[in-house]
Write a protein that holds these residues in place. Structure first.
Motif, PDB file in Angstrom:
ATOM      1  N   GLU A  23     -35.587 -33.754   1.049  1.00 14.65           N
ATOM      2  CA  GLU A  23     -35.485 -33.001   2.296  1.00 14.65           C
ATOM      3  C   GLU A  23     -34.174 -32.212   2.321  1.00 14.65           C
ATOM      4  O   GLU A  23     -33.131 -32.741   1.938  1.00 14.65           O
ATOM      5  CB  GLU A  23     -35.555 -33.940   3.493  1.00 14.65           C
ATOM      6  N   HIS A  24     -34.265 -30.965   2.766  1.00 12.05           N
ATOM      7  CA  HIS A  24     -33.073 -30.102   2.826  1.00 12.05           C
ATOM      8  C   HIS A  24     -32.876 -29.598   4.256  1.00 12.05           C
ATOM      9  O   HIS A  24     -33.853 -29.325   4.958  1.00 12.05           O
ATOM     10  CB  HIS A  24     -33.249 -28.870   1.919  1.00 12.05           C
ATOM     11  N   GLU A  25     -31.635 -29.461   4.655  1.00 13.09           N
ATOM     12  CA  GLU A  25     -31.329 -28.811   5.939  1.00 13.09           C
ATOM     13  C   GLU A  25     -31.036 -27.355   5.674  1.00 13.09           C
ATOM     14  O   GLU A  25     -30.186 -27.034   4.831  1.00 13.09           O
ATOM     15  CB  GLU A  25     -30.108 -29.465   6.592  1.00 13.09           C
ATOM     16  N   ARG A  26     -31.759 -26.518   6.379  1.00 11.13           N
ATOM     17  CA  ARG A  26     -31.641 -25.075   6.156  1.00 11.13           C
ATOM     18  C   ARG A  26     -30.186 -24.593   6.234  1.00 11.13           C
ATOM     19  O   ARG A  26     -29.457 -24.944   7.176  1.00 11.13           O
ATOM     20  CB  ARG A  26     -32.461 -24.407   7.267  1.00 11.13           C
ATOM     21  N   ARG A  27     -29.791 -23.769   5.251  1.00  9.65           N
ATOM     22  CA  ARG A  27     -28.518 -23.032   5.342  1.00  9.65           C
ATOM     23  C   ARG A  27     -28.876 -21.549   5.286  1.00  9.65           C
ATOM     24  O   ARG A  27     -28.877 -20.939   4.212  1.00  9.65           O
ATOM     25  CB  ARG A  27     -27.597 -23.374   4.155  1.00  9.65           C
ATOM     26  N   ALA A  28     -29.290 -21.024   6.442  1.00  9.90           N
ATOM     27  CA  ALA A  28     -29.760 -19.631   6.478  1.00  9.90           C
ATOM     28  C   ALA A  28     -28.924 -18.838   7.459  1.00  9.90           C
ATOM     29  O   ALA A  28     -28.588 -19.336   8.538  1.00  9.90           O
ATOM     30  CB  ALA A  28     -31.223 -19.581   6.880  1.00  9.90           C
ATOM     31  N   VAL A  29     -28.587 -17.626   7.089  1.00 11.88           N
ATOM     32  CA  VAL A  29     -27.722 -16.790   7.932  1.00 11.88           C
ATOM     33  C   VAL A  29     -28.257 -15.353   8.001  1.00 11.88           C
ATOM     34  O   VAL A  29     -29.108 -14.962   7.193  1.00 11.88           O
ATOM     35  CB  VAL A  29     -26.272 -16.758   7.382  1.00 11.88           C
ATOM     36  N   ILE A  30     -27.696 -14.620   8.955  1.00  7.76           N
ATOM     37  CA  ILE A  30     -27.980 -13.180   9.064  1.00  7.76           C
ATOM     38  C   ILE A  30     -26.679 -12.453   8.729  1.00  7.76           C
ATOM     39  O   ILE A  30     -25.602 -12.883   9.164  1.00  7.76           O
ATOM     40  CB  ILE A  30     -28.417 -12.814  10.501  1.00  7.76           C
ATOM     41  N   HIS A  31     -26.798 -11.382   7.960  1.00  7.08           N
ATOM     42  CA  HIS A  31     -25.624 -10.574   7.643  1.00  7.08           C
ATOM     43  C   HIS A  31     -25.675  -9.328   8.522  1.00  7.08           C
ATOM     44  O   HIS A  31     -26.626  -8.546   8.448  1.00  7.08           O
ATOM     45  CB  HIS A  31     -25.657 -10.171   6.157  1.00  7.08           C
ATOM     46  N   LEU A  32     -24.663  -9.202   9.390  1.00  6.91           N
ATOM     47  CA  LEU A  32     -24.631  -8.057  10.304  1.00  6.91           C
ATOM     48  C   LEU A  32     -23.188  -7.653  10.568  1.00  6.91           C
ATOM     49  O   LEU A  32     -22.342  -8.521  10.809  1.00  6.91           O
ATOM     50  CB  LEU A  32     -25.311  -8.433  11.632  1.00  6.91           C
TER      51      LEU A  32
END
Ligand SMILES: Cc1cc2nc3c(=O)[nH]c(=O)nc-3n(C[C@H](O)[C@H](O)[C@H](O)COP(=O)(O)OP(=O)(O)OC[C@H]3O[C@@H](n4cnc5c(N)ncnc54)[C@H](O)[C@@H]3O)c2cc1C
Length: 467
Positions: A87-96
């Motif tokens: 199981e992984h915990e999301r490491r997701a981002v937005i570049h703005l």
């Protein structure tokens, strides 16, 4: 002539699941030489000599992370891959605006320029409480996806992220998309979450994909292989359905027989006719209709109204120390100055996807500048690498080992004004001829791997009931 009770076209997850749950007289044909469809894992670089030089990378067909919401499908996947799921915990981002802010954007504007934060906050408050701004709440339901997003999130969040990102991904104006598009996949934070997220009290774990699972070894293709191995009879690989005749319930199948000798590799092809009682289709719906020899005119006309967007992506292998953004699982890029809409990293999720000291990425492109550049592969590569460096995914001391360009036709179905009626007409006309068409592309829909497993199981249940 070969006869079978049920012919299943395609050994992707939908076809495999259908065969698994049907468990009896069926013939599952797959045009490729292995199972999985889009849920496959390839060794990169493809060229064995290059692989010997830079080491072996494992790349899926862009990021394929498992989000299991139903206990039955979780149990099935755990049974297929016992002790193999991490199981992984999301490491997701937005570049703005040069900054990275955690996904989902709407609940994490902290750290962006203050003008953007203010625009997003005021826009959302205005959309949710129009009377406080002397505005009337809208009387009519939203006309299209853009209007749905504006009512849900307000003008600012839409201007800075929702609209540019989705238009880059889908390659069409959001006014063309139906208002209920992708409802399940878009997190809807409360006003409290949005305010907290603007002030830095972030709750990142919002949305359907806050956690996901992924196989310990072998990439996501391990799931498809395990499901194929669990079938009572193996799929027939290298077997492509060329045409179907509805009235005679027959399919013409081209079978390739590759053989490798010490001196050469050759492929002999033969044609077989398969007579079936029932047919399950999981290949793309318009392509399937085009292969029906006796398709009624209404079927052809409805299929011609179905639209989709094609995604291109680079698999990229890199050696080196990386930069600030190297270790995110995936990053969204709404701004037009970046040619891709999303960049993800196979090796950030699973270190064994790349050799020691290396990392791997998938770089996804659809609308925007990518369209014009697709005809110029060298210019596209240069632009992608420049943009990856500008976004600090690649560092100045990284060595790019390979870049391979791939294509996913029909990746995202366009839910436009014709979608509902055209799809219904096609699916119902086929059903009237004993053809069950399902899966993300066979059912012409938007769903993940779990949906494919569920749809395959549902198709098997229908077949059993009507036997
Ligand atoms: C860019 C992208 C990212 C995605 N990421 C995720 C994710 O992170 N998580 C997630 O859960 N889902 C994800 N998905 C969705 C997932 O890929 C699909 O839900 C799943 O692959 C659908 O499986 P399927 O069996 O319906 O279709 P397919 O995988 O397309 O299978 C159809 C099969 O039919 C075969 N076939 C086609 N024509 C013929 C023919 N004429 N004769 C014989 N065989 C034929 C094909 O070779 C293929 O094997 C993503 C999809 C895309 C496009």
């Amino acid at each position: 002539m070969h006869t079978c009770e049920t012919l299943i076209i395609g050994a992707g997850l939908t076809g495999l699941s259908c065969a698994f749950h049907l468990g009896r007289d069926h013939l599952l044909v797959e045009k490729e030489n292995e199972p999985g469809g889009l849920v496959r894992t390839r060794r990169r670089p493809t060229d064995p000599e290059a692989r010997a030089r830079c080491g072996e990378f494992l790349c899926d067909g862009t990021g394929h992370w498992l989000h299991l919401r139903t206990p039955e499908m979780r149990a099935l996947v755990e049974r297929l891959l016992p002790g193999q799921l991490i199981e992984h915990e999301r490491r997701a981002v937005i570049h703005l605006a040069g900054a990275f802010t955690p996904y989902p954007f709407q609940a994490n504007t902290y750290g962006l320029p203050r003008e953007i934060v203010l625009d997003c906050l005021l826009g959302l408050i205005r959309a949710r409480h129009p009377e406080d701004f002397g505005l009337q709440p809208p009387a009519d339901p939203p006309r299209h996806f853009r209007e749905s997003l504006e009512r849900l999130f307000g003008a600012g969040i839409c201007r800075h992220f929702m609209v540019p990102y989705n238009e880059k991904l889908l390659g069409v104006p959001l006014e063309e998309i139906s208002p209920t598009y992708a409802e399940r996949f878009i997190p809807r934070p409360s006003l409290e979450d949005v305010v907290k997220g603007a002030l830095g009290f972030s709750r990142e774990s919002l949305g359907y994909n806050a956690k996901f699972v992924y196989p310990r070894a072998g990439g996501i293709g391990a799931l498809s292989r395990a499901l194929a191995d669990a079938l009572p009879q193996p799929p027939r690989y290298n077997a492509e359905v060329r045409s179907v005749h509805l009235r005679t319930k027959t399919a013409r199948v081209t079978v390739r027989n590759p053989s490798v000798t010490a001196n050469a590799s050759t492929t002999a092809t033969s044609e077989q006719v398969v007579r079936f009682e029932r047919l399950v289709n999981t290949m793309s719906l318009p392509e399937f209709v085009a292969r029906i020899e006796d398709a009624p005119e209404n079927l052809r006309a409805a299929a011609a109204r179905l639209r989709a967007t094609t995604v291109h992506y680079f698999d990229v292998g890199v050696r080196g120390p990386g930069d600030a953004a190297s270790q995110y699982h995936w990053i969204y890029f709404p701004e037009p100055q970046f040619v891709f809409y999303r960049v993800g990293s196979y090796s950030a999720v699973h270190a064994d996807a790349a050799p020691p000291g290396c990392r791997s990425y998938y770089v996804e492109m659809s609308g925007g500048d990518a369209r014009a550049l697709l005809g110029q592969p060298e210019a596209l590569r240069t632009r992608v690498l420049d943009d990856l460096r500008r976004a600090r995914v690649l560092g100045p001391n990284d060595e790019v080992l390979f870049m391979e360009l791939c294509r996913i036709p029909n990746a995202y179905v366009i839910f436009d004004a014709h979608y509902e009626s055209a799809r219904r007409e096609v699916i119902e006309t086929l059903a009237a001829h004993g053809v069950h068409s399902c899966g993300r592309w066979g059912g012409w829909n938007y769903g993940g791997m779990e949906d494919a497993l569920l749809e395959g199981r549902a198709a098997a249940a229908v077949l059993r009931e009507t036997a």
